[in-house]
Design a protein around this motif. Structure first.
Motif, PDB file in Angstrom:
ATOM      1  N   LEU B  25       0.835  -1.208   0.000  1.00 46.97           N
ATOM      2  CA  LEU B  25       0.000   0.000   0.000  1.00 46.97           C
ATOM      3  C   LEU B  25       0.871   1.260   0.000  1.00 46.97           C
ATOM      4  CD1 LEU B  25      -2.696  -1.269   2.545  1.00 46.97           C
ATOM      5  CD2 LEU B  25      -2.814  -1.285   0.041  1.00 46.97           C
ATOM      6  N   GLY B  29      -2.391   6.325   2.175  1.00 48.81           N
ATOM      7  CA  GLY B  29      -2.874   5.686   3.391  1.00 48.81           C
ATOM      8  C   GLY B  29      -4.247   5.131   3.145  1.00 48.81           C
ATOM      9  N   PRO B  30      -4.672   4.106   3.875  1.00 53.44           N
ATOM     10  CA  PRO B  30      -3.911   3.413   4.914  1.00 53.44           C
ATOM     11  C   PRO B  30      -2.674   2.711   4.348  1.00 53.44           C
ATOM     12  CG  PRO B  30      -5.918   2.211   4.351  1.00 53.44           C
ATOM     13  CD  PRO B  30      -5.987   3.517   3.654  1.00 53.44           C
ATOM     14  N   SER B  31      -1.685   2.524   5.222  1.00 49.74           N
ATOM     15  CA  SER B  31      -0.454   1.833   4.863  1.00 49.74           C
ATOM     16  C   SER B  31      -0.552   0.385   5.340  1.00 49.74           C
ATOM     17  CB  SER B  31       0.725   2.535   5.536  1.00 49.74           C
ATOM     18  OG  SER B  31       0.508   2.602   6.934  1.00 49.74           O
ATOM     19  N   LEU B  33       0.226  -2.771   7.690  1.00 54.92           N
ATOM     20  CA  LEU B  33       0.483  -2.886   9.128  1.00 54.92           C
ATOM     21  C   LEU B  33       1.922  -3.363   9.318  1.00 54.92           C
ATOM     22  CD1 LEU B  33      -2.737  -4.775  10.305  1.00 54.92           C
ATOM     23  CD2 LEU B  33      -2.372  -2.312  10.092  1.00 54.92           C
ATOM     24  N   GLN B  38       0.179  -6.051  13.415  1.00 56.38           N
ATOM     25  CA  GLN B  38      -0.632  -7.138  12.878  1.00 56.38           C
ATOM     26  C   GLN B  38      -0.835  -8.211  13.952  1.00 56.38           C
ATOM     27  OE1 GLN B  38       0.512  -8.438   8.950  1.00 56.38           O
ATOM     28  NE2 GLN B  38      -0.874 -10.192   9.029  1.00 56.38           N
ATOM     29  N   GLY B  80     -12.909   6.504  16.351  1.00 55.94           N
ATOM     30  CA  GLY B  80     -13.384   6.655  14.989  1.00 55.94           C
ATOM     31  C   GLY B  80     -12.216   7.143  14.143  1.00 55.94           C
ATOM     32  N   PRO B  81     -12.405   7.176  12.818  1.00 54.37           N
ATOM     33  CA  PRO B  81     -11.322   7.602  11.933  1.00 54.37           C
ATOM     34  C   PRO B  81     -11.022   9.092  12.105  1.00 54.37           C
ATOM     35  CG  PRO B  81     -13.365   7.349  10.709  1.00 54.37           C
ATOM     36  CD  PRO B  81     -13.642   6.855  12.094  1.00 54.37           C
ATOM     37  N   HIS B  83     -11.577  11.651  10.348  1.00 56.44           N
ATOM     38  CA  HIS B  83     -12.714  12.550  10.113  1.00 56.44           C
ATOM     39  C   HIS B  83     -13.489  12.773  11.395  1.00 56.44           C
ATOM     40  CE1 HIS B  83     -12.344  12.219   5.736  1.00 56.44           C
ATOM     41  NE2 HIS B  83     -13.078  13.302   5.733  1.00 56.44           N
ATOM     42  N   GLN B 208      -3.595   5.073  10.784  1.00 51.83           N
ATOM     43  CA  GLN B 208      -3.337   4.207   9.626  1.00 51.83           C
ATOM     44  C   GLN B 208      -2.330   4.752   8.626  1.00 51.83           C
ATOM     45  OE1 GLN B 208      -5.650   6.380   9.910  1.00 51.83           O
ATOM     46  NE2 GLN B 208      -6.521   7.025   7.970  1.00 51.83           N
ATOM     47  N   PRO B 215      -6.812   1.160  10.563  1.00 54.61           N
ATOM     48  CA  PRO B 215      -7.627   2.372  10.527  1.00 54.61           C
ATOM     49  C   PRO B 215      -8.822   2.252  11.472  1.00 54.61           C
ATOM     50  CG  PRO B 215      -7.962   1.078   8.516  1.00 54.61           C
ATOM     51  CD  PRO B 215      -6.922   0.368   9.324  1.00 54.61           C
ATOM     52  N   GLY B 216      -9.361   3.383  11.879  1.00 56.48           N
ATOM     53  CA  GLY B 216     -10.574   3.377  12.692  1.00 56.48           C
ATOM     54  C   GLY B 216     -10.412   4.064  14.038  1.00 56.48           C
ATOM     55  N   ARG B 273      -1.242   0.904  20.558  1.00 54.54           N
ATOM     56  CA  ARG B 273      -0.219   0.943  21.615  1.00 54.54           C
ATOM     57  C   ARG B 273       1.114   0.426  21.079  1.00 54.54           C
ATOM     58  NH1 ARG B 273       3.306  -2.051  24.678  1.00 54.54           N
ATOM     59  NH2 ARG B 273       3.476  -1.317  26.807  1.00 54.54           N
ATOM     60  N   GLU B 274       1.065  -0.657  20.334  1.00 55.75           N
ATOM     61  CA  GLU B 274       2.296  -1.216  19.791  1.00 55.75           C
ATOM     62  C   GLU B 274       2.936  -0.274  18.779  1.00 55.75           C
ATOM     63  OE1 GLU B 274       2.448  -3.074  22.285  1.00 55.75           O
ATOM     64  OE2 GLU B 274       3.455  -4.674  21.183  1.00 55.75           O
ATOM     65  N   LEU B 276       2.749   3.022  18.755  1.00 56.03           N
ATOM     66  CA  LEU B 276       3.358   4.141  19.482  1.00 56.03           C
ATOM     67  C   LEU B 276       4.627   3.679  20.198  1.00 56.03           C
ATOM     68  CD1 LEU B 276       0.043   5.732  20.740  1.00 56.03           C
ATOM     69  CD2 LEU B 276       1.679   6.825  19.185  1.00 56.03           C
TER      70      LEU B 276
END
Lengths: 392, 392
Positions: B25, B29-31, B33, B38, B80-81, B83, B208, B215-216, B273-274, B276
């Motif tokens: 990808l 984006g999204p890229s 994982l 993952q 949420g995304p 947006h 993402q 994403p999300g 978390r992973e 970051l």
């Protein structure tokens, strides 16, 4: 490269490897993931606007149509939790000044009323005690008095443990030119529900209850009546993110080429697709039957322990989430902590109007087994032996 | 059990096993994982209101503070995304009638303006050609003329490929009693950004892009100035789901016991978390440097192919998403289809004001490698040889 100094250092907490406890989630949700949904969560990404993803989205729509028992074309997933679906429904269906009749017999009705007020609707909550439900007569009085544009009812009232009858409510609402919005977050897949036959205009559910998929997505469907209201609004909804006309396009519901609106939660959707596939494979009727039987078994085991069910009439007990009266002399927090600390089982206290009054036990999807009931009953027996009793 | 007949049968499409194509990808984006994200996606569920989850959420907050370079206590994840994060910012910061100044040099400013209008703000878009950016002088004119409560700027304009300078804009806004809201969805982790030192009042990003998480979810932080505006509103925000005061509580930002608001996306948050943690381990400066170098390399390779970059001045080219002028004689759809069909590489066309004008290439997080640039350059060379050329 960097023009300035970093003033915030890398946090130490993030150096710790991620280690998660095992928990059997027998609260009102989220539930444990079923294996195919856990596997799907570990899948790789695919492009969110590619044909492979559109196919997954189309299959999800068909899965929702089956789960909801509807043929509505305007059926899709909201990229947020069920609260977001509720708000999506309300901000598209209500215009400022519209009358909004709300069945407020638990926390979900309270929240629908609060959101309706924020949106500038004239909100008329029909307040009832937690543990109660609405009769056709209750609703007809409200329809007569307030001439609402919309009625909100909760099918599975997970804060109180009540199941709301739905037969004939749609027809009644339509006689009064009112739309019927139903929350089935806690009941979908666990109790009979027939969106089209019951004349429900908007129905929404979450991913993390009976469906055993990760939380963060919600399922929603709009009848032609509801769609017509949405497409004939005089004002744009306050929300762009939740604008159903825009969501309808990205979900391929409007027959137009799909345009970018937002990035859908690809990985979560892969898991949701698997959960809908599993439900379709098992069959709705079998799933309803299993939740009914296993929850009946739970009720017997609880009563054998001397515990009392919060909902008196067995006909109105939700077959997914059970509310138990906090046993006399015990503190509810002690009981749920004991069960978590000694058995790694999650059950929860009350919520909203039932805080302090009940314990809540969920048997949702793959968690709805007699083995889990036995594990929990053993844990509760021990909790009642070991938790301190207080003179009240 | 079932009172009626099922009228909607289990859909056939859901019987098909889920088989996903492999795609590299390299769009905006999204890229893809990164492996730890993952793996985290395949984790089991834990209770969303349990101490283990609260610890994960606290670590995420610290990770965002590092990534944003801020010490803001009011830092959290929106379920949420991005947006939804933009809308969260606007519906909490704007009250009806507030003046809202918008840098509209690409799609994100257009959308911010649209949302501002839906919320009843007096929106003043500063319209500029795609490919341009805002100077301090541009902004000061707008501040002078409209006395806005809020200014919106996009740091990484992924529809046009421009990076917006941010030094001194916060200070300028504050002199005019205006708050500064910045979108760093496409730039976070890929280009230098110092929320506190640059005086940014609200900053948000997605999961993402450079972070390579599903994403999300979206990251957001509020300065004390912004917080004060949010906590001293005269009206409640239209949204309950996006009400920052309620989100602040569930994210442990307000010092009060956490109350249930909505179910956070547990599995997605484990992955976030992973991501970051990975960024903190690598270090922001190294990540910025890597994106800068690899994207410079991409630009050289593209120019060797005779392709032209859309953003003329190298100083204002985004180091994450590159816009390339659609080569003369070619149809943009042919080129991106060729690259996907023959190499399984995603790149995209333009978006909003750049549709039909550019191809967009993203090198985001783990995807930002010289090997990926070489793969793409080879694919593009072949595409230019094989795609039909048209007399225009």
């Amino acid at each position: 490269m960097a023009s300035q100094q970093l003033l915030v250092a890398p946090p130490k907490g993030l150096r710790r490897p991620l280690v998660l406890p095992y928990q059997l989630l027998l609260g009102p949700g989220p539930s444990n993931l079923a294996p195919p949904m856990q596997v799907a969560g570990g899948q790789r990404m695919i492009g969110h606007m590619h044909t492979s993803m559109f196919q997954v989205m189309d299959e999800i729509k068909q899965g929702i149509q089956y789960a909801f028992q509807t043929q509505n074309a305007l059926t899709l997933v909201v990229s947020g939790p069920a609260h977001c679906a509720l708000e999506t429904a309300l901000c598209n269906l209500l215009e400022p000044g519209d009358a909004f009749l709300v069945g407020a017999n638990g926390i979900w009705g309270q929240r629908a009323a609060e959101i309706g007020e924020r949106l500038g609707a004239r909100v008329h909550p029909m307040i009832k005690d937690p543990g109660s439900y609405y009769t056709l007569q209750d609703v007809e009085e409200g329809l007569n008095q307030y001439k609402p544009a919309l009625l909100f009812l909760t099918h599975g009232e997970s804060s109180t443990g009540v199941i709301q009858p739905l037969d004939s409510f749609g027809e009644l609402c339509h006689r009064y030119k009112c739309l019927l919005l139903v929350d089935c977050v806690a009941s979908l897949g666990g109790a009979p529900l027939y969106m089209d036959q019951q004349g429900i205009d908007v129905l929404y559910a979450g991913s993390q209850k009976v469906l055993n998929a990760p939380p963060g997505m919600s399922l929603i469907s709009f009848s032609d009546r509801a769609k017509s209201k949405v497409y004939n609004r005089k004002t744009k909804p306050f929300s762009f993110f939740m604008d159903v006309k825009l969501l309808a396009n990205i979900w391929g519901c409007d027959g137009q080429p799909r345009m970018y609106h937002h990035t859908v939660p690809v990985i979560g959707l892969l898991a949701l697709r698997e959960s809908l596939a599993l439900l379709a494979e098992q069959g709705l009727e079998r799933s309803w039957q299993r939740h009914h039987e296993v929850t009946q078994y739970l009720h017997r085991r609880l009563q054998e322990l001397g515990l009392q069910l919060f909902v008196k009439d067995p006909a109105f007990r939700l077959p997914t989430v059970t509310t138990v009266v906090v046993p006399a002399g015990y503190r509810w927090r002690d009981v749920i902590s004991y069960v978590m600390d000694h058995f790694s089982i999650e059950i929860t206290g009350g919520l909203g109007p039932t805080v302090g009054k009940v314990l809540r036990i969920g048997l949702l999807g793959c968690n709805a087994t007699r083995e889990n009931v036995d594990r929990l009953a053993d844990a509760l027996r021990e909790a009642l032996q070991h938790c301190p009793q207080h003179q009240l």
